[in-house]
Design an enzyme around this catalytic site. Sequence first.
Site, PDB file in Angstrom:
ATOM      1  N   LYS A  71     -15.877   6.377  54.612  1.00 16.43           N
ATOM      2  CA  LYS A  71     -17.073   6.867  53.931  1.00 16.43           C
ATOM      3  C   LYS A  71     -17.805   7.781  54.914  1.00 16.43           C
ATOM      4  CE  LYS A  71     -18.153   2.669  51.213  1.00 16.43           C
ATOM      5  NZ  LYS A  71     -18.812   1.333  51.350  1.00 16.43           N
ATOM      6  N   SER A 121     -24.591  -1.790  49.339  1.00 12.36           N
ATOM      7  CA  SER A 121     -23.975  -2.901  50.054  1.00 12.36           C
ATOM      8  C   SER A 121     -23.559  -2.346  51.424  1.00 12.36           C
ATOM      9  CB  SER A 121     -22.798  -3.370  49.199  1.00 12.36           C
ATOM     10  OG  SER A 121     -21.825  -3.993  49.912  1.00 12.36           O
ATOM     11  N   HIS A 174     -16.173   6.677  47.590  1.00  8.06           N
ATOM     12  CA  HIS A 174     -17.526   6.960  47.108  1.00  8.06           C
ATOM     13  C   HIS A 174     -18.474   5.884  47.641  1.00  8.06           C
ATOM     14  CE1 HIS A 174     -17.075   4.143  43.330  1.00  8.06           C
ATOM     15  NE2 HIS A 174     -16.653   3.575  44.422  1.00  8.06           N
ATOM     16  N   LYS A 197     -11.096   5.609  46.452  1.00 12.03           N
ATOM     17  CA  LYS A 197     -11.846   4.646  45.638  1.00 12.03           C
ATOM     18  C   LYS A 197     -13.081   5.359  45.111  1.00 12.03           C
ATOM     19  CE  LYS A 197     -14.414   1.013  47.233  1.00 12.03           C
ATOM     20  NZ  LYS A 197     -14.872  -0.363  47.554  1.00 12.03           N
ATOM     21  N   ASP A 238     -14.170  -2.242  55.556  1.00 13.13           N
ATOM     22  CA  ASP A 238     -15.245  -1.311  55.202  1.00 13.13           C
ATOM     23  C   ASP A 238     -16.439  -1.599  56.120  1.00 13.13           C
ATOM     24  OD1 ASP A 238     -17.302   0.140  54.031  1.00 13.13           O
ATOM     25  OD2 ASP A 238     -17.312  -0.949  52.138  1.00 13.13           O
ATOM     26  N   GLU A 296     -10.302  -5.719  50.204  1.00 12.20           N
ATOM     27  CA  GLU A 296     -11.278  -5.095  51.112  1.00 12.20           C
ATOM     28  C   GLU A 296     -12.348  -6.098  51.515  1.00 12.20           C
ATOM     29  OE1 GLU A 296     -12.842  -1.451  49.408  1.00 12.20           O
ATOM     30  OE2 GLU A 296     -14.678  -1.620  50.595  1.00 12.20           O
ATOM     31  N   ASP A 325     -12.639  -5.834  46.244  1.00 14.38           N
ATOM     32  CA  ASP A 325     -13.538  -5.646  47.384  1.00 14.38           C
ATOM     33  C   ASP A 325     -14.507  -6.818  47.374  1.00 14.38           C
ATOM     34  OD1 ASP A 325     -15.242  -4.977  49.396  1.00 14.38           O
ATOM     35  OD2 ASP A 325     -16.022  -3.142  48.483  1.00 14.38           O
ATOM     36  N   HIS A 354     -24.139  -4.848  43.416  1.00 15.39           N
ATOM     37  CA  HIS A 354     -24.111  -3.726  42.474  1.00 15.39           C
ATOM     38  C   HIS A 354     -24.535  -4.109  41.067  1.00 15.39           C
ATOM     39  CE1 HIS A 354     -20.995  -1.476  45.171  1.00 15.39           C
ATOM     40  NE2 HIS A 354     -22.203  -1.514  45.688  1.00 15.39           N
ATOM     41  N   GLU A 391     -21.518   1.112  39.733  1.00 10.96           N
ATOM     42  CA  GLU A 391     -20.338   1.988  39.773  1.00 10.96           C
ATOM     43  C   GLU A 391     -19.640   2.060  38.417  1.00 10.96           C
ATOM     44  OE1 GLU A 391     -17.882   0.700  43.042  1.00 10.96           O
ATOM     45  OE2 GLU A 391     -19.368   1.314  44.539  1.00 10.96           O
ATOM     46  N   GLU A 435     -16.266  -6.164  43.770  1.00 13.06           N
ATOM     47  CA  GLU A 435     -15.496  -5.228  42.940  1.00 13.06           C
ATOM     48  C   GLU A 435     -14.102  -5.759  42.638  1.00 13.06           C
ATOM     49  OE1 GLU A 435     -15.486  -1.447  45.069  1.00 13.06           O
ATOM     50  OE2 GLU A 435     -17.557  -1.832  45.683  1.00 13.06           O
TER      51      GLU A 435
HETATM   52  P1  PGA Z   1     -22.048   0.598  48.798  1.00 12.37           P
HETATM   53  O1  PGA Z   1     -20.771  -0.329  48.811  1.00 12.37           O
HETATM   54  O2  PGA Z   1     -22.968  -0.003  47.788  1.00 12.37           O
HETATM   55  O3  PGA Z   1     -22.631   0.433  50.191  1.00 12.37           O
HETATM   56  O4  PGA Z   1     -21.661   1.987  48.486  1.00 12.37           O
HETATM   57  C1  PGA Z   1     -19.549  -0.009  48.276  1.00 12.37           C
HETATM   58  C2  PGA Z   1     -18.480  -0.800  48.978  1.00 12.37           C
HETATM   59  O5  PGA Z   1     -18.781  -1.890  49.518  1.00 12.37           O
HETATM   60  O6  PGA Z   1     -17.337  -0.377  49.049  1.00 12.37           O
HETATM   61 ZN    ZN Z   2     -16.645  -2.179  50.373  1.00 17.32          ZN
END
Ligand code: PGA
Ligand code: ZN
Length: 402
Positions: free
Chosen positions: A326, A42, A354, A377, A301, A274, A233, A146, A197, A155
Amino acid sequence: MSYIEDVKIRKILDSRGNPTVEVEVYTMSGGFGRAAAPAGKSTGKHEVKAYPQGEIDAGIKYLKERLDNFIGMDATEQREIDHLLHEIDGTENFSMLGGNVAVAVSLAVAKAAADVLGLSLYQYLGGIYASNIPKPVGNVLGGGKHAINGTIIQEMLSVSLEDDAWNNIYANSLVHKRLGEKLRKRFPDLSIGLGDEKAWVAPLDDEEAISLVVESIDEVKEETGFDIRPALDFAASSFYRNGKYKYHERELNEEEQIEFAEKLVKDYGIYIVEDPLHEEDFEGFAELTKRIGHLAYVVGDDIFVTNSKRLERGIEIGAGNAILIKPNQIGTLTDTYETVKLARENGYACMISHRSGETCDTSISHLGVAFGCEFIKTGAIGGERIAKLNELVRIEEEIRGE
Ligand code: PGA
Ligand code: ZN
């Protein structure tokens, strides 16, 4: 002593079974550092490119052809190493080398330097006063990009706020377990699966899902006797199309989405929210922060992508009061640090994070402590997630001198 003698790069698997890069750095005095890059799904539009034109092999080749540049450099000169990474790439967004290659080199160099000095990574980066263990934020139920057939909100997470790393990570895993029991009862004929996750995935409406998470949290809170709070999130960019946020049954315009996020925070006592709005909506972030910033952390994010320039823009208008960190969104440790520093100076809380595709690399646990992040996180369960959670327990033990 800490001069770099050799750098190796290879492909390894991430938790989704996709290839990612792992880098090893050897110093002349026998120092060693190894780091692997995670992979987002994402991803924010403004992140650096993970690999040149999406090709991991091209990124590896690009580095291998330029490895000589690193030999003989001092591993303790992190800023110089990171400057060199930018220089050999030559673009604004690591589109020649790949941010994932860059971040793996950057972190492996830091680990090798720490090794030469006989220090843990968090001690090396944070110094003797780095002693704050971030509170773990664990994904327990989700969907978005996800998972298939999950919630629209990506999330739903549990944040345990006790002053002890073990109690916190265990409490988050108990919430995950309790929620699993509730889902099995609610869907006796379905086999309930896990997303990328390792959060549960169930065919629930978003608000119904949040209530179940909150129920599970309240029960575990009652048993443990300490504070545990829910977090969300939204990853709102992933379901924003043509000016609308698209949920299962309805569409919301920008004002309605702000109202929805505000309502969830107020009704369910959400502690961290988030990406409640899409990645270009700085004004929406500012408006929501004005309304609920005293009640919750409003974390950016995809909007900030660990980029100090984008964060700067957010700070100017009060968009959010916290930032997700990140390292592979920006490509080097130094850039990551600069963004954390800017956040700190402006009163923004930091949540090191992560990615959905992970390895057992534990660097972010160390960065979270070194940079004094309020939160980390990194999931509630799952091998590649618990690698980082268990590392927090070890770090805390070392800090306490137990
Ligand atoms: P990601 O997203 O799949 O890009 O790691 C995680 C997030 O949005 O926090
Ligand atoms: Zn995020």
